[in-house]
Design a protein around this motif. Sequence first.
Motif, PDB file in Angstrom:
ATOM      1  N   ASN A 131       0.812  -1.223   0.000  1.00  0.00           N
ATOM      2  CA  ASN A 131       0.000   0.000   0.000  1.00  0.00           C
ATOM      3  C   ASN A 131       0.843   1.270   0.000  1.00  0.00           C
ATOM      4  O   ASN A 131       0.320   2.371  -0.037  1.00  0.00           O
ATOM      5  N   VAL A 132       2.160   1.082   0.068  1.00  0.00           N
ATOM      6  CA  VAL A 132       3.066   2.229  -0.033  1.00  0.00           C
ATOM      7  C   VAL A 132       3.353   2.476  -1.510  1.00  0.00           C
ATOM      8  O   VAL A 132       3.469   1.534  -2.299  1.00  0.00           O
ATOM      9  N   ASN A 133       3.450   3.719  -1.883  1.00  0.00           N
ATOM     10  CA  ASN A 133       3.776   4.087  -3.270  1.00  0.00           C
ATOM     11  C   ASN A 133       5.311   4.100  -3.410  1.00  0.00           C
ATOM     12  O   ASN A 133       5.936   5.156  -3.409  1.00  0.00           O
ATOM     13  N   TRP A 134       5.888   2.910  -3.508  1.00  0.00           N
ATOM     14  CA  TRP A 134       7.352   2.761  -3.511  1.00  0.00           C
ATOM     15  C   TRP A 134       7.965   3.364  -4.765  1.00  0.00           C
ATOM     16  O   TRP A 134       7.510   3.094  -5.871  1.00  0.00           O
ATOM     17  N   GLN A 135       9.012   4.143  -4.587  1.00  0.00           N
ATOM     18  CA  GLN A 135       9.685   4.830  -5.689  1.00  0.00           C
ATOM     19  C   GLN A 135      10.980   4.077  -6.031  1.00  0.00           C
ATOM     20  O   GLN A 135      11.921   4.084  -5.241  1.00  0.00           O
ATOM     21  N   PRO A 136      11.031   3.451  -7.223  1.00  0.00           N
ATOM     22  CA  PRO A 136      12.191   2.607  -7.541  1.00  0.00           C
ATOM     23  C   PRO A 136      13.436   3.391  -7.935  1.00  0.00           C
ATOM     24  O   PRO A 136      14.530   2.842  -7.929  1.00  0.00           O
ATOM     25  N   CYS A 137      13.280   4.649  -8.270  1.00  0.00           N
ATOM     26  CA  CYS A 137      14.444   5.441  -8.683  1.00  0.00           C
ATOM     27  C   CYS A 137      14.422   6.777  -7.948  1.00  0.00           C
ATOM     28  O   CYS A 137      13.816   7.750  -8.410  1.00  0.00           O
ATOM     29  N   VAL A 142      10.561  12.638  -0.223  1.00  0.00           N
ATOM     30  CA  VAL A 142       9.877  13.391   0.830  1.00  0.00           C
ATOM     31  C   VAL A 142       8.383  13.306   0.569  1.00  0.00           C
ATOM     32  O   VAL A 142       7.935  13.553  -0.557  1.00  0.00           O
ATOM     33  N   ASP A 143       7.606  12.911   1.582  1.00  0.00           N
ATOM     34  CA  ASP A 143       6.153  12.954   1.469  1.00  0.00           C
ATOM     35  C   ASP A 143       5.611  13.414   2.818  1.00  0.00           C
ATOM     36  O   ASP A 143       5.605  12.647   3.786  1.00  0.00           O
ATOM     37  N   GLY A 144       5.193  14.665   2.861  1.00  0.00           N
ATOM     38  CA  GLY A 144       4.746  15.237   4.137  1.00  0.00           C
ATOM     39  C   GLY A 144       5.904  15.273   5.112  1.00  0.00           C
ATOM     40  O   GLY A 144       6.996  15.744   4.772  1.00  0.00           O
ATOM     41  N   LYS A 145       5.707  14.715   6.292  1.00  0.00           N
ATOM     42  CA  LYS A 145       6.770  14.760   7.303  1.00  0.00           C
ATOM     43  C   LYS A 145       7.737  13.579   7.191  1.00  0.00           C
ATOM     44  O   LYS A 145       8.663  13.458   7.984  1.00  0.00           O
ATOM     45  N   PHE A 146       7.497  12.711   6.208  1.00  0.00           N
ATOM     46  CA  PHE A 146       8.306  11.498   6.087  1.00  0.00           C
ATOM     47  C   PHE A 146       9.402  11.634   5.026  1.00  0.00           C
ATOM     48  O   PHE A 146       9.117  11.931   3.858  1.00  0.00           O
ATOM     49  N   TYR A 147      10.637  11.431   5.450  1.00  0.00           N
ATOM     50  CA  TYR A 147      11.798  11.388   4.562  1.00  0.00           C
ATOM     51  C   TYR A 147      12.313   9.951   4.560  1.00  0.00           C
ATOM     52  O   TYR A 147      12.631   9.414   5.628  1.00  0.00           O
ATOM     53  N   THR A 148      12.407   9.344   3.389  1.00  0.00           N
ATOM     54  CA  THR A 148      12.966   7.991   3.295  1.00  0.00           C
ATOM     55  C   THR A 148      14.095   8.021   2.281  1.00  0.00           C
ATOM     56  O   THR A 148      13.985   8.664   1.243  1.00  0.00           O
ATOM     57  N   SER A 149      15.193   7.318   2.604  1.00  0.00           N
ATOM     58  CA  SER A 149      16.326   7.355   1.683  1.00  0.00           C
ATOM     59  C   SER A 149      16.662   5.972   1.158  1.00  0.00           C
ATOM     60  O   SER A 149      16.240   4.948   1.703  1.00  0.00           O
ATOM     61  N   SER A 150      17.447   5.965   0.115  1.00  0.00           N
ATOM     62  CA  SER A 150      17.994   4.741  -0.448  1.00  0.00           C
ATOM     63  C   SER A 150      19.086   4.215   0.510  1.00  0.00           C
ATOM     64  O   SER A 150      19.112   4.588   1.687  1.00  0.00           O
ATOM     65  N   GLY A 151      19.993   3.373   0.006  1.00  0.00           N
ATOM     66  CA  GLY A 151      20.917   2.660   0.895  1.00  0.00           C
ATOM     67  C   GLY A 151      22.004   3.521   1.538  1.00  0.00           C
ATOM     68  O   GLY A 151      22.501   4.462   0.931  1.00  0.00           O
ATOM     69  N   GLU A 180      33.648  17.863   3.782  1.00  0.00           N
ATOM     70  CA  GLU A 180      34.310  17.502   2.518  1.00  0.00           C
ATOM     71  C   GLU A 180      33.552  16.381   1.796  1.00  0.00           C
ATOM     72  O   GLU A 180      34.112  15.395   1.327  1.00  0.00           O
ATOM     73  N   TYR A 181      32.242  16.589   1.718  1.00  0.00           N
ATOM     74  CA  TYR A 181      31.349  15.601   1.099  1.00  0.00           C
ATOM     75  C   TYR A 181      30.739  16.172  -0.180  1.00  0.00           C
ATOM     76  O   TYR A 181      30.228  17.300  -0.177  1.00  0.00           O
ATOM     77  N   VAL A 182      30.799  15.397  -1.258  1.00  0.00           N
ATOM     78  CA  VAL A 182      30.186  15.821  -2.521  1.00  0.00           C
ATOM     79  C   VAL A 182      28.710  15.440  -2.469  1.00  0.00           C
ATOM     80  O   VAL A 182      28.339  14.281  -2.645  1.00  0.00           O
ATOM     81  N   TRP A 183      27.888  16.433  -2.168  1.00  0.00           N
ATOM     82  CA  TRP A 183      26.450  16.214  -1.995  1.00  0.00           C
ATOM     83  C   TRP A 183      25.771  16.011  -3.342  1.00  0.00           C
ATOM     84  O   TRP A 183      25.901  16.845  -4.238  1.00  0.00           O
ATOM     85  N   ASN A 184      25.022  14.902  -3.451  1.00  0.00           N
ATOM     86  CA  ASN A 184      24.118  14.686  -4.577  1.00  0.00           C
ATOM     87  C   ASN A 184      22.808  15.378  -4.207  1.00  0.00           C
ATOM     88  O   ASN A 184      21.997  14.829  -3.472  1.00  0.00           O
ATOM     89  N   LEU A 185      22.641  16.610  -4.673  1.00  0.00           N
ATOM     90  CA  LEU A 185      21.490  17.385  -4.187  1.00  0.00           C
ATOM     91  C   LEU A 185      20.227  17.187  -5.018  1.00  0.00           C
ATOM     92  O   LEU A 185      19.184  17.776  -4.718  1.00  0.00           O
ATOM     93  N   ASN A 189      18.135  11.818  -8.792  1.00  0.00           N
ATOM     94  CA  ASN A 189      19.312  11.262  -9.472  1.00  0.00           C
ATOM     95  C   ASN A 189      19.835  10.084  -8.665  1.00  0.00           C
ATOM     96  O   ASN A 189      20.614  10.250  -7.729  1.00  0.00           O
ATOM     97  N   ASP A 190      19.388   8.895  -9.020  1.00  0.00           N
ATOM     98  CA  ASP A 190      19.722   7.692  -8.251  1.00  0.00           C
ATOM     99  C   ASP A 190      20.548   6.745  -9.119  1.00  0.00           C
ATOM    100  O   ASP A 190      20.026   5.872  -9.798  1.00  0.00           O
TER     101      ASP A 190
END
Lengths: 199, 199
Positions: A131-137, A142-151, A180-185, A189-190
């Motif tokens: 029932n979750v709208n899983w995003q494969p890429c 971000v959806d409302g107050k929920f932030y979910t990340s890849s690995g 000294e981190y190269v941020w993928n902003l 882009n996955d």
Amino acid sequence: MDINILLFSDFETLDVFGPVEVLGRLEGYKLRYFSVNGGTVISRQGTEVITEKLEEADFSGILLVPGGQGTRSLVNDNVFIERLKEVAVKSTYCLTVCTGSALLAKTNLLNDKKATSNKRAFEWVKSLNTNVNWQPCARWVVDGKFYTSSGVSAGIDMALGFVADRIGEGKAKEIAHSIEYVWNLDRDNDLFAKLEVVK
Amino acid sequence: MDINILLFSDFETLDVFGPVEVLGRLEGYKLRYFSVNGGTVISRQGTEVITEKLEEADFSGILLVPGGQGTRSLVNDNVFIERLKEVAVKSTYCLTVCTGSALLAKTNLLNDKKATSNKRAFEWVKSLNTNVNWQPCARWVVDGKFYTSSGVSAGIDMALGFVADRIGEGKAKEIAHSIEYVWNLDRDNDLFAKLEVVK
């Protein structure tokens, strides 16, 4: 505001300490480490971390939930999932890294919301709650107050994205520079979704 | 072989747990967390980690030394520097992250060797020992058994470089992929040196 980090046995070390490095550089936020029962929690990489008991947390803070091998059994631990749900409902924001989204999905709080997870564990995570709208890429979602990340490392990009959303992109870039981190902003882009066969 | 991680008060969290995430994925290596006196050590980001007493370590292993705010006073702590020197001399390999190289430089073991450090703290680090051949533009540097990296996240690139040197580039790439990390595998490509005025 408290940043409540919920640890459990066999959590993935960098899932926690990537975002911690970023969020720990914000003024006015306090990092606190919790587990359901408190005491010492051991990561997958053998790090022994001292935690407070979850019931002592100010649930209105920001919740951070890592992934890791420990999630494989925790998704079937109804007591843990109920406790997670209780704090996630009350949290102002809720951030998960890697298979931390599997745990959150089991609370049903992600139902009808967009979310992502580790691309190598994607089929397993999807199977836990369709029932979750899983995003494969997506590097993170971000959806409302929920932030979910890849690995694993994606948690760093997501934490910087969270800083950008709350405080501004300039602050996020300043933190990325200082570590000294190269941020993928670009959260869409996955690179690693493209390296796996996920759909 | 043991990977001996030497912690101290106010160490920088990601300096440790970036490399730990990488090195923890190697078979046949055991991660162990130490401090000079053992017991609980608290990172700059408030993480309380349980450590063993340094004298209980197998000194012939791989030594990992983080940087962080705690190094600012430790460079003047002769007891600490002597203990570090004792283990660094006997270690098969010695890896430092960020201002961890400032501590190692104080042991004089880096004299006449190439080394690097965090680019924002570079002038301070250089001033501690001018007999080191400090490299102002390097993501990480290898000289004999000594690996030194630039700031915080550079430790992840260095740890992957260490894996490439010991086991092979294929293994390093496999680990980078599994933690969804975009590895900067060119140690001379130091974006952050270019952003600072270092010489």
